[in-house]
Enzyme design. Structure first.
Site, PDB file in Angstrom:
ATOM      1  N   HIS A  58       0.673  -0.867  -0.160  1.00  0.00           N
ATOM      2  CA  HIS A  58       0.039  -0.439  -0.110  1.00  0.00           C
ATOM      3  C   HIS A  58       0.841   1.495   0.045  1.00  0.00           C
ATOM      4  O   HIS A  58      -0.176   2.623  -0.083  1.00  0.00           O
ATOM      5  CB  HIS A  58      -0.733   0.000   1.244  1.00  0.00           C
ATOM      6  CG  HIS A  58       0.103   0.271   2.762  1.00  0.00           C
ATOM      7  ND1 HIS A  58       0.392  -1.218   2.339  1.00  0.00           N
ATOM      8  CD2 HIS A  58      -0.143   1.183   3.457  1.00  0.00           C
ATOM      9  CE1 HIS A  58       1.518  -0.598   4.179  1.00  0.00           C
ATOM     10  NE2 HIS A  58       1.097   0.946   4.705  1.00  0.00           N
ATOM     11  N   HIS A  73       2.182   7.319  -0.677  1.00  0.00           N
ATOM     12  CA  HIS A  73       0.841   6.289   0.063  1.00  0.00           C
ATOM     13  C   HIS A  73      -0.276   5.907  -0.972  1.00  0.00           C
ATOM     14  O   HIS A  73      -1.258   7.606  -1.141  1.00  0.00           O
ATOM     15  CB  HIS A  73       0.541   7.348   1.095  1.00  0.00           C
ATOM     16  CG  HIS A  73       0.362   5.876   2.217  1.00  0.00           C
ATOM     17  ND1 HIS A  73      -1.370   5.868   1.482  1.00  0.00           N
ATOM     18  CD2 HIS A  73       1.397   4.813   2.981  1.00  0.00           C
ATOM     19  CE1 HIS A  73      -0.994   4.814   3.347  1.00  0.00           C
ATOM     20  NE2 HIS A  73       0.526   4.682   3.679  1.00  0.00           N
TER      21      HIS A  73
END
Length: 151
Positions: A58, A73
């Site tokens: 992620h 992110h």
């Protein structure tokens, strides 16, 4: 030295203050911008030339030869997905070029799972005034300019 930081995803540039997480919205890890991604599955590309120094499904950090590190992110709280829905294309320690695919994901699927798919792009440990030529709010292509980082 000025580093050009590119968008890792196609979407809409938004101010960091709109990220629904205080770590990002209050620039606790560094200044930057966020991209509200288009809701289509696709590749997330490296924002700069460098080495992948941190890699999670992620999120990832690419550090340049000059030591500037950029965090990408993918969504908020997506660590809770334990990698589900993310496919890595690189390994930690790998050299990458700006625009090279790092991860494949589906922002619409992330959103359907109850997570905000917004993507903060952070100049780690940069001074608040180190970012120049910040892209205005609005559409951006993957690989399009987000900001320049004055070192």
């Amino acid at each position: 030295m000025t580093l050009r930081v590119a968008s890792p995803v196609a979407g809409r540039v938004v101010p960091l203050g709109e990220v629904p997480d205080p770590v990002f919205s209050q620039a606790m890890v560094g200044p930057g911008v966020a991209v509200e991604p288009d809701r289509v599955a696709g590749e997330v590309v490296s924002p700069v030339d460098g080495t992948v120094v941190t890699l999670h499904p992620h999120a990832f950090v690419v550090a340049t030869a000059e030591g500037q590190a950029v965090l990408v992110h993918l969504g908020i709280d997506t660590v809770k997905r334990k990698g589900e829905g993310f496919t890595l294309h690189v390994v930690k320690g790998e050299a990458v070029r700006a625009g090279q695919p790092v991860v494949t994901w589906d922002p619409a699927e992330v959103e359907a799972a109850g997570f905000a798919p917004i993507c903060p792009v952070i100049a780690l440990d940069a001074a608040p005034d180190a970012l120049l030529d910040q892209a205005p709010a609005g559409p951006v292509a993957a690989g399009g300019a987000l900001f320049s980082w004055q070192r």
